[in-house]
Motif scaffolding. Sequence first.
Motif, PDB file in Angstrom:
ATOM      1  N   SER A   5       2.121 -26.912 -20.652  1.00  0.00           N
ATOM      2  CA  SER A   5       1.058 -27.211 -20.187  1.00  0.00           C
ATOM      3  C   SER A   5      -0.428 -26.501 -20.139  1.00  0.00           C
ATOM      4  O   SER A   5      -1.528 -26.124 -20.009  1.00  0.00           O
ATOM      5  CB  SER A   5       0.584 -28.920 -19.267  1.00  0.00           C
TER       6      SER A   5
ATOM      7  N   GLU B  30       7.401 -29.046 -19.761  1.00  0.00           N
ATOM      8  CA  GLU B  30       6.110 -29.740 -20.158  1.00  0.00           C
ATOM      9  C   GLU B  30       5.440 -28.603 -18.369  1.00  0.00           C
ATOM     10  O   GLU B  30       4.327 -28.976 -19.105  1.00  0.00           O
ATOM     11  CB  GLU B  30       6.573 -30.786 -18.999  1.00  0.00           C
ATOM     12  N   THR B  31       5.301 -28.405 -17.417  1.00  0.00           N
ATOM     13  CA  THR B  31       4.247 -28.218 -16.709  1.00  0.00           C
ATOM     14  C   THR B  31       3.852 -26.648 -16.960  1.00  0.00           C
ATOM     15  O   THR B  31       2.705 -26.573 -16.945  1.00  0.00           O
ATOM     16  CB  THR B  31       4.782 -27.733 -15.137  1.00  0.00           C
TER      17      THR B  31
ATOM     18  N   GLU C 294      10.114 -32.228 -16.714  1.00  0.00           N
ATOM     19  CA  GLU C 294       9.275 -31.777 -16.160  1.00  0.00           C
ATOM     20  C   GLU C 294       8.462 -30.837 -15.974  1.00  0.00           C
ATOM     21  O   GLU C 294       7.621 -29.785 -16.245  1.00  0.00           O
ATOM     22  CB  GLU C 294       9.717 -32.754 -14.691  1.00  0.00           C
ATOM     23  N   TYR C 295       9.457 -29.523 -15.697  1.00  0.00           N
ATOM     24  CA  TYR C 295       9.425 -28.202 -15.121  1.00  0.00           C
ATOM     25  C   TYR C 295       9.176 -27.706 -16.565  1.00  0.00           C
ATOM     26  O   TYR C 295       7.880 -26.992 -16.429  1.00  0.00           O
ATOM     27  CB  TYR C 295      10.249 -28.015 -15.106  1.00  0.00           C
TER      28      TYR C 295
ATOM     29  N   SER D 171       9.129 -25.661  -8.725  1.00  0.00           N
ATOM     30  CA  SER D 171       8.030 -25.957  -8.652  1.00  0.00           C
ATOM     31  C   SER D 171       7.095 -26.078  -9.934  1.00  0.00           C
ATOM     32  O   SER D 171       6.557 -27.022 -10.254  1.00  0.00           O
ATOM     33  CB  SER D 171       6.982 -25.903  -8.040  1.00  0.00           C
ATOM     34  N   GLY D 172       7.034 -25.127 -11.390  1.00  0.00           N
ATOM     35  CA  GLY D 172       6.457 -24.635 -12.531  1.00  0.00           C
ATOM     36  C   GLY D 172       5.622 -24.095 -12.372  1.00  0.00           C
ATOM     37  O   GLY D 172       4.520 -24.210 -12.697  1.00  0.00           O
TER      38      GLY D 172
END
Length: 111
Positions: free
Chosen positions: A91, A87-88, A84-85, A31-32
């Motif tokens: 960030s 990058e999360t 996406e993981y 989920s990050g």
Amino acid sequence: MDARDIKNLEAYKGAKCIGVFDDIPYFIDASGCAFSRETVLRYNPFRSMDILDIFDVLDERDLPPDIKAAYDKAVHERDTQDAEYVETLHSMGFKTLTEERKEKAARSRTA
């Protein structure tokens, strides 16, 4: 639990199945969440369907060798292929578990 149930669970809980061992699916967090990078989740059908309550949380250091190997492979794939993981996490100012392990290994070689 069949493959469709596992896929539905992955989508609902933000987890990624790393394999089924002795008829029990095991997962990692995808989920990050920065605090769940090392989390190993074992499906427990006797628990409720609340958020994460359907899983037993395990320590990766206590896993049997076959599950540990699947865990290591899944973590590496997640940390290197799931943009996406990654990058999360980045960030929020966190590195992936794989990035941290590589940095630790590099420091150990130079020490």
